[in-house]
Enzyme design. Structure first.
Site: not given
Ligand code: NAD
Length: 715
Positions: A433, A454, A466, A504
């Site tokens: 993000s 994204h 994005e 953002n």
């Molecule tokens: P989340 O915490 O729900 O999921 C992340 C997952 O990654 C977890 O299940 C964790 O176990 C796993 N993980 C951690 N290290 C790892 C590795 N080395 N190999 C494999 N798996 C691993 O987080 P999320 O909300 O899904 O976010 C994931 C990404 O997406 C982040 O970069 C976040 O910034 C981005 N993002 C999130 C949102 C949102 O609203 N949640 C929106 C856009 C982008």
């Protein structure tokens, strides 16, 4: 010389004329003025013929009958008078109406999209046939453009299919397929595409015998047969539904309803006259212009490959890998699987992987009609999900998307581990993000094949993606990411790397200002209602609670570090996080929640404990002033984004905000809205706020635009 006409006449049988629409060098038939002139000329000569049994109107375009009127001509009409609009609408309607008066039966043979002006042409024919092709869709989308049918659609349709059906068709703007059209009595026959031409001829022959179309001509020219009680009931239920759907921001559906109810007791000519007058009241209004702009924005986006170079060919994505099975990884995987592309998925935590797979299965098996799990869908999609704990299984993927925790170190370590395993042409993308794509690419061997993709949360609902270009990302990588996002039904916008990327970066100044307003003593209720009155789907304070205050705090830090002159560190956000008021997920944020998973929040008196010590005044602002405080910093940030060439066109800013944060479509987009104000007016409006700091000072681009009397869309 090549024939530049759209309509060709042929005679498959001696007494049957066929007019085939096939706009040269275009993918779709649209009813431009020139095409209407061709139709006029054909009808003028055919009407004189006494030897014809019927006229069939069809299209040679695959999947399209007629896509509507030519909206570019609409947009180019510069402030026509009311009389001119009524005249133009009536002229088109009278032309189509001749199809209901020819000395032979007229049939529209529809094997594709038949909408707007095309649906009006078809409704004026004596009879219609559609095919069973999923592409054959009939509808009046005009209300989505802030107007209603103006070529007789509202007058004729109720007389053919009944008022209730017509109200639903016209006021919803939604299209129907052949099966629904058949049930509605809109069409006489439903046939496979390959049988359409023969069925149209057979229909002409049947009507030649029965002459039933003549009885319908008589019936459909009269007032509707409906009593006052029925009319009153229909009006009350439809208007309540429409008001709930449009929240008072979109006047067209209600206006369409009124004109149709008001004309029920008139003959079709008088009803058509009332329609033209009502149409003139909507055509060219700011909302109509704004919604036509949104139509052009989406159309442009569909055609945009994301790169200038025609040589950058997108790679075919036949298999996708996803690292991280959390909220985003599961959402992305489901979106891919639903398009029947196989996904290999992993997560560092086995329970997270199992949970992710469960979520994907629930989503892909969901049947919209039955609102439950569908075993057929489960059988179809489940084999496409490969949950694994072995990196080697990602070898065959054409695209690998990383959606692990938002930690640059964790992400970089993962890339180090997997990059050597990936195939030569495989593209690696991050769903980060906020972390710079350039920074994430630093240790990669092939940074040209790395970019940001994204997605927005929830992936299922949010159309925007994005695509972020890092300093070394190649055009081919961008073209592939764009084509991939489109293939899974998303609308991608290409953005250069930088803090907050596009959406953002624009959202944060607005969100930040909402906190500043609170600290100035403005009531939460006033802030929320100003933003919603402007047209935002929810107020910024509610949005904080939905996003989570800890996430917002972190995002605010990133933006503060990048742009300290205009995004301050909000003491309120820090205090909220410290107090554990993290938003909906915690049951309490700016509001209090009964249900941590959803539902509306209620005002919480305990918020005062956090807020009161920080409030610095008791400012009373009008709704207009709150709107200016919230949205003008967003416009200024957009000028900086454009000056830094972060996007290729101001239209990307507008579509990005509509799709990314629900910026009100009836305003046409942030910069389209700003253009309706004009740069000079914005600078003048900013004056009283300038003492609040650099975030309200006109930028060089805005000053330049005011001097040149130029709008964003003219740059
Ligand atoms: P989340 O915490 O729900 O999921 C992340 C997952 O990654 C977890 O299940 C964790 O176990 C796993 N993980 C951690 N290290 C790892 C590795 N080395 N190999 C494999 N798996 C691993 O987080 P999320 O909300 O899904 O976010 C994931 C990404 O997406 C982040 O970069 C976040 O910034 C981005 N993002 C999130 C949102 C949102 O609203 N949640 C929106 C856009 C982008």
């Amino acid at each position: 010389m090549a024939d530049s006409s759209t309509i060709q006449l042929s005679m498959p049988e001696a007494d049957i004329a066929v007019l085939t629409l096939d706009a040269p060098d275009k993918g779709a038939n649209v009813l431009a003025q020139s095409v209407l002139a061709e139709l006029d000329a054909h009808l003028t000569s055919l009407e004189k013929r006494q030897d014809l049994a019927g006229l069939i109107i069809r299209s040679a375009k695959s999947g399209i009958f007629i896509a509507g009127a030519d909206l570019r001509e609409f947009a180019a009409a510069k402030n026509p008078t009311r009389e001119q609009t009524i005249e133009v609408a009536s002229r088109g309607r009278k032309l189509f109406q001749r199809l209901s008066k020819c000395p032979f039966v007229t049939v529209a043979a529809i094997d594709g999209v038949c909408v707007g002006g095309g649906a009006e042409l078809a409704i004026w024919c004596d009879r219609r046939i559609m095919t069973t092709s999923p592409k054959a869709q009939y509808g009046f989308p005009e209300v989505k453009l802030g107007m209603f049918p103006g070529w007789g659609g509202t007058a004729r349709t109720p007389r053919v299919v009944g008022l209730g059906n017509a109200v639903e068709l016209v006021t919803s703007g939604e299209s129907i397929d052949g099966r629904t059209a058949m049930q509605m009595g809109l069409i006489s026959d439903l046939v496979p595409s390959e049988r359409l031409d023969a069925a149209a001829v057979a229909l002409v022959r049947a009507e030649q015998q029965s002459k039933s179309y003549l009885a319908d001509r008589e019936l459909w020219s009269r007032p509707l047969d409906i009593d006052d009680t029925e009319l009153g009931f229909l009006g009350a239920t439809a208007s309540a539904y429409i008001q709930q759907q449009t929240k008072g921001h979109y006047p067209a559906p209600l206006a369409a309803l009124e004109v149709m109810l008001g004309s029920a007791g008139l003959d079709v000519d008088a009803a058509a006259q009332a329609e033209a007058e009502g149409f003139a009241g909507l055509f060219g209004t700011p909302i109509n212009r704004a919604l036509i702009n949104v139509f052009f924005l989406t159309d442009r986006n569909k055609k945009d490959t994301g790169v200038e170079s025609p040589d950058a060919r997108p790679r075919d994505i036949k298999a996708v890998g996803v690292f991280g099975a959390g909220i985003m990884g599961a959402g992305i995987s489901a979106a891919v699987v639903k398009r029947e592309v196989p996904v290999t998925l992993t997560d560092a935590a086995p329970p997270a992987l199992a949970g992710g797979v469960q979520k994907i299965l629930e989503e892909v098996a969901f049947n919209k009609q039955t609102k439950g799990a569908d075993p057929q869908r489960m059988l179809k999609f489940a084999p496409l999900i490969n949950a694994t704990t072995t990196d080697a299984e990602f070898k065959g993927c054409d695209l690998v998307i990383e959606a692990v925790v938002e930690n640059p170190k964790v992400k970089a370590e993962l890339y180090q581990r997997i990059e050597p395993l990936l195939g030569d042409g495989t593209i690696l993308a991050s769903n980060t993000s906020a972390i710079s794509i350039g920074r994430l690419a630093e240790k990669l061997k092939r940074p040209e094949r790395f970019c940001g993709i994204h997605f927005f949360n929830p992936v299922r609902k949010m159309p925007l993606v994005e695509v972020i270009r890092g300093p070394k990302t190649s055009d081919a990588t961008i073209a592939t990411a764009v084509a991939f996002a489109k293939a899974i039904g998303k609308s991608p916008i290409v953005v250069e790397d930088g803090p907050g990327f596009l959406v953002n970066r624009l959202l944060l100044p607005y969100m930040n200002e909402a906190l500043e307003l609170m600290l100035d003593g403005v009531e939460i209720k006033a802030i929320e209602s100003a933003a919603k009155g402007f047209g935002m789907p929810m107020g910024p304070i509610t949005l904080y609670d939905v996003v989570g205050l800890d996430t917002a705090y972190y995002a605010g830090q990133v933006m503060h570090e990048a742009f300290p002159d205009r995004i301050g560190e909000s003491p309120l956000l820090a205090a909220m996080v410290k107090a554990g008021r993290l938003g909906q997920k915690a049951g309490v944020g700016f509001f209090a929640y009964k249900d941590k998973k959803g539902g509306r929040g209620a005002p919480d008196p305990k918020l005062a404990d956090v807020l009161k010590p920080l409030v610095r005044g008791q400012t009373k602002l009008s709704e207009q002033q709150i709107v200016e405080r919230l949205f003008l910093p967003m416009v200024l940030e957009a000028t900086r984004i454009l000056a830094e060439h972060k996007v290729r066109d101001p239209r990307d800013v507008d579509l990005g905000l509509i799709y990314g944060i629900g910026f009100p479509p009836f305003k046409g987009g942030l910069l389209f809205w700003a253009d309706t104000l004009g740069a000079a007016k914005i600078i003048e409006t900013l004056k009283p706020y300038e003492l609040l700091g650099p975030r309200y000072q006109p930028t060089p681009m805005l000053l330049e635009m005011a001097k040149a009397k130029q709008g964003f869309y003219e740059r």
